[in-house]
Design a protein around this motif. Structure first.
Motif, PDB file in Angstrom:
ATOM      1  N   LEU A 127      29.025 -26.825  44.560  1.00  0.00           N
ATOM      2  CA  LEU A 127      29.582 -26.060  45.672  1.00  0.00           C
ATOM      3  C   LEU A 127      28.493 -25.327  46.457  1.00  0.00           C
ATOM      4  O   LEU A 127      28.807 -24.578  47.387  1.00  0.00           O
ATOM      5  N   ALA A 128      27.249 -25.543  46.108  1.00  0.00           N
ATOM      6  CA  ALA A 128      26.134 -24.871  46.789  1.00  0.00           C
ATOM      7  C   ALA A 128      26.152 -25.177  48.280  1.00  0.00           C
ATOM      8  O   ALA A 128      26.346 -26.330  48.694  1.00  0.00           O
ATOM      9  N   GLY A 129      25.971 -24.140  49.087  1.00  0.00           N
ATOM     10  CA  GLY A 129      25.914 -24.291  50.526  1.00  0.00           C
ATOM     11  C   GLY A 129      27.266 -24.359  51.203  1.00  0.00           C
ATOM     12  O   GLY A 129      27.342 -24.396  52.439  1.00  0.00           O
ATOM     13  N   ARG A 130      28.344 -24.359  50.432  1.00  0.00           N
ATOM     14  CA  ARG A 130      29.673 -24.476  51.028  1.00  0.00           C
ATOM     15  C   ARG A 130      30.432 -23.154  51.010  1.00  0.00           C
ATOM     16  O   ARG A 130      31.240 -22.893  51.898  1.00  0.00           O
ATOM     17  N   PHE A 131      30.196 -22.350  49.982  1.00  0.00           N
ATOM     18  CA  PHE A 131      30.907 -21.078  49.836  1.00  0.00           C
ATOM     19  C   PHE A 131      29.910 -20.009  49.407  1.00  0.00           C
ATOM     20  O   PHE A 131      29.246 -20.145  48.383  1.00  0.00           O
ATOM     21  N   ALA A 132      29.832 -18.962  50.196  1.00  0.00           N
ATOM     22  CA  ALA A 132      28.867 -17.901  49.906  1.00  0.00           C
ATOM     23  C   ALA A 132      29.372 -16.930  48.848  1.00  0.00           C
ATOM     24  O   ALA A 132      28.574 -16.331  48.116  1.00  0.00           O
ATOM     25  N   ARG A 133      30.670 -16.746  48.774  1.00  0.00           N
ATOM     26  CA  ARG A 133      31.260 -15.760  47.871  1.00  0.00           C
ATOM     27  C   ARG A 133      32.398 -16.371  47.077  1.00  0.00           C
ATOM     28  O   ARG A 133      33.048 -17.316  47.528  1.00  0.00           O
ATOM     29  N   GLY A 134      32.624 -15.802  45.912  1.00  0.00           N
ATOM     30  CA  GLY A 134      33.740 -16.250  45.102  1.00  0.00           C
ATOM     31  C   GLY A 134      34.136 -15.182  44.107  1.00  0.00           C
ATOM     32  O   GLY A 134      33.461 -14.159  43.956  1.00  0.00           O
ATOM     33  N   LEU A 135      35.248 -15.421  43.435  1.00  0.00           N
ATOM     34  CA  LEU A 135      35.725 -14.554  42.360  1.00  0.00           C
ATOM     35  C   LEU A 135      35.857 -15.403  41.102  1.00  0.00           C
ATOM     36  O   LEU A 135      36.431 -16.495  41.140  1.00  0.00           O
ATOM     37  N   HIS A 136      35.321 -14.887  40.005  1.00  0.00           N
ATOM     38  CA  HIS A 136      35.452 -15.594  38.733  1.00  0.00           C
ATOM     39  C   HIS A 136      36.354 -14.786  37.815  1.00  0.00           C
ATOM     40  O   HIS A 136      36.158 -13.592  37.624  1.00  0.00           O
ATOM     41  N   PHE A 137      37.370 -15.462  37.257  1.00  0.00           N
ATOM     42  CA  PHE A 137      38.289 -14.861  36.288  1.00  0.00           C
ATOM     43  C   PHE A 137      37.935 -15.442  34.922  1.00  0.00           C
ATOM     44  O   PHE A 137      38.478 -16.475  34.518  1.00  0.00           O
ATOM     45  N   PRO A 138      36.997 -14.831  34.205  1.00  0.00           N
ATOM     46  CA  PRO A 138      36.407 -15.485  33.023  1.00  0.00           C
ATOM     47  C   PRO A 138      37.353 -15.656  31.843  1.00  0.00           C
ATOM     48  O   PRO A 138      37.111 -16.502  30.987  1.00  0.00           O
ATOM     49  N   GLU A 139      38.433 -14.880  31.776  1.00  0.00           N
ATOM     50  CA  GLU A 139      39.323 -14.949  30.614  1.00  0.00           C
ATOM     51  C   GLU A 139      40.366 -16.054  30.731  1.00  0.00           C
ATOM     52  O   GLU A 139      41.118 -16.287  29.783  1.00  0.00           O
ATOM     53  N   GLU A 140      40.421 -16.732  31.864  1.00  0.00           N
ATOM     54  CA  GLU A 140      41.458 -17.744  32.050  1.00  0.00           C
ATOM     55  C   GLU A 140      41.024 -19.100  31.489  1.00  0.00           C
ATOM     56  O   GLU A 140      39.852 -19.319  31.160  1.00  0.00           O
ATOM     57  N   ALA A 141      41.981 -20.008  31.381  1.00  0.00           N
ATOM     58  CA  ALA A 141      41.722 -21.300  30.742  1.00  0.00           C
ATOM     59  C   ALA A 141      42.584 -22.376  31.399  1.00  0.00           C
ATOM     60  O   ALA A 141      43.415 -22.098  32.271  1.00  0.00           O
ATOM     61  N   HIS A 142      42.401 -23.614  30.958  1.00  0.00           N
ATOM     62  CA  HIS A 142      43.231 -24.714  31.442  1.00  0.00           C
ATOM     63  C   HIS A 142      43.302 -25.812  30.396  1.00  0.00           C
ATOM     64  O   HIS A 142      42.503 -25.843  29.441  1.00  0.00           O
ATOM     65  N   MET A 143      44.270 -26.712  30.570  1.00  0.00           N
ATOM     66  CA  MET A 143      44.448 -27.837  29.660  1.00  0.00           C
ATOM     67  C   MET A 143      45.246 -28.912  30.374  1.00  0.00           C
ATOM     68  O   MET A 143      45.802 -28.681  31.455  1.00  0.00           O
ATOM     69  N   ASP A 144      45.320 -30.079  29.775  1.00  0.00           N
ATOM     70  CA  ASP A 144      46.107 -31.185  30.319  1.00  0.00           C
ATOM     71  C   ASP A 144      47.553 -30.990  29.873  1.00  0.00           C
ATOM     72  O   ASP A 144      47.845 -31.038  28.670  1.00  0.00           O
ATOM     73  N   PRO A 145      48.487 -30.768  30.797  1.00  0.00           N
ATOM     74  CA  PRO A 145      49.864 -30.476  30.370  1.00  0.00           C
ATOM     75  C   PRO A 145      50.525 -31.635  29.640  1.00  0.00           C
ATOM     76  O   PRO A 145      51.307 -31.419  28.703  1.00  0.00           O
ATOM     77  N   ARG A 146      50.253 -32.863  30.037  1.00  0.00           N
ATOM     78  CA  ARG A 146      50.855 -34.000  29.337  1.00  0.00           C
ATOM     79  C   ARG A 146      50.357 -34.083  27.900  1.00  0.00           C
ATOM     80  O   ARG A 146      51.132 -34.326  26.962  1.00  0.00           O
ATOM     81  N   ALA A 147      49.063 -33.872  27.720  1.00  0.00           N
ATOM     82  CA  ALA A 147      48.515 -33.890  26.362  1.00  0.00           C
ATOM     83  C   ALA A 147      49.072 -32.728  25.543  1.00  0.00           C
ATOM     84  O   ALA A 147      49.344 -32.875  24.343  1.00  0.00           O
TER      85      ALA A 147
END
Length: 315
Positions: free
Chosen positions: A115-135
């Motif tokens: 994402l370098a050069g495309r977005f200067a700022r962002g927010l990181h929510f470090p405690e969140e997670a993800h997974m494959d719902p079907r799995a």
């Protein structure tokens, strides 16, 4: 015996929580039942991001889902969520920051170099997670079968936990449908390692890595009960948003599309509701994987003892 109606995330979480307390459980779903809407979910465990629009109870209670899934599902990835906005929509990022908690300001390229050069700022929510719902759903089902839980058609044989989503609308007159649409892309030229939410005043979207170069792009939220496939408008908007995030998505293959109807109560808060003949776990709206485990545990804790055969006493 407790008969759980429904094989989506609500039903499988309820059956899991009840079985783990030693209660006799069966899961019932007719062969002609529609596919659970939860199969089309993003699989994001993002309670803090949901605070942008969700009530505080979803943010506070939803945090318990992170540990619940990690303890039962081997594929949970805990790399947080990255939220970005194009420079012209920087005000959206400021608004999102004010509406949420649990984040820190970051340079997006420090977390996702592509994402370098495309977005200067962002927010990181470090405690969140993800997974494959079907799995995740397949894994819960396999665990239940291994523990002796029967999956069958037919009528219930005991106290009823109704987790059928919109199929339970005849029992829940204030339940409504909210249509959601998503795409799944194969984009081997894109390397993202965590969910990324792109803020936009008209069609925000999120991109969730599935592994193997696959990404889920979602999701529209339309106040409509219209069934059917994904609309051309949704495809164009989601692809446009994905391209805005990373130009590599322009060369992606569209390998799947999906549209589903989410069940929601008027306040959009998932809930347990008790009736004389059954307990409902419903109204999950867009918070299925976040709130189903929480409500399932509340349901199981309300039961008086493993010997109980009547859910109506668990009010």
């Amino acid at each position: 015996m407790i008969s759980v109606l429904g094989t989506g995330v609500a039903g499988l979480c309820a059956a899991t929580a009840l079985t783990e307390r030693g209660l006799p459980v069966e899961v019932i779903a007719p062969e002609d039942a529609p596919a659970p809407a939860s199969l089309l979910a993003g699989g994001m465990l993002a309670p803090f991001c949901e605070g942008e629009s969700a009530p505080a109870v979803v943010v506070s209670k939803g945090q318990a889902a992170l540990g619940w899934w990690a303890a039962r599902m081997p594929g949970v990835v805990r790399r947080g969520t990255l939220v970005v906005a194009p420079p012209r929509d920087a005000a959206e990022l400021d608004r999102f920051a004010r509406a949420t908690q649990g984040h820190r300001a970051v340079s997006p390229a420090d977390l996702e170099p592509e994402l370098a050069g495309r977005f200067a700022r962002g927010l990181h929510f470090p405690e969140e997670a993800h997974m494959d719902p079907r799995a995740a759903l397949a894994h819960l089902r396999e665990r239940l079968v291994a523990q002796g839980v029967a999956f069958r058609e037919g009528g219930p044989r005991g106290g009823i936990v109704d987790c059928r989503g919109l199929a339970a609308a005849s029992h829940l007159p204030d339940l409504r449908a909210v249509r959601g649409e998503m795409l799944e892309l194969c984009a081997p030229d894109v390397q993202l390692t965590r969910p990324v939410r792109l803020l936009h005043p008209r069609f925000p979207c999120y991109v969730v890595p599935r592994g193997g170069g696959r990404y889920m792009i979602g999701a529209t939220m339309v106040e409509s009960a219209r069934p059917g496939p994904v609309t051309a408008r949704a495809v164009m908007e989601l692809l446009s948003a994905a391209y805005t995030l990373h130009p590599g998505f322009a060369e992606a293959e569209v390998i799947a599309t999906g549209a589903g109807l989410r069940p929601a109560f008027p306040d959009n808060i998932p809930a347990l509701r008790h009736a004389p003949d059954r307990t409902h776990l419903n109204g999950l709206y867009r918070h299925g994987f976040l709130m189903a485990p929480v409500l399932a545990e509340e349901l199981a804790e309300a039961l008086p003892s493993p010997s109980s055969k009547d859910l109506t006493h668990a009010h």
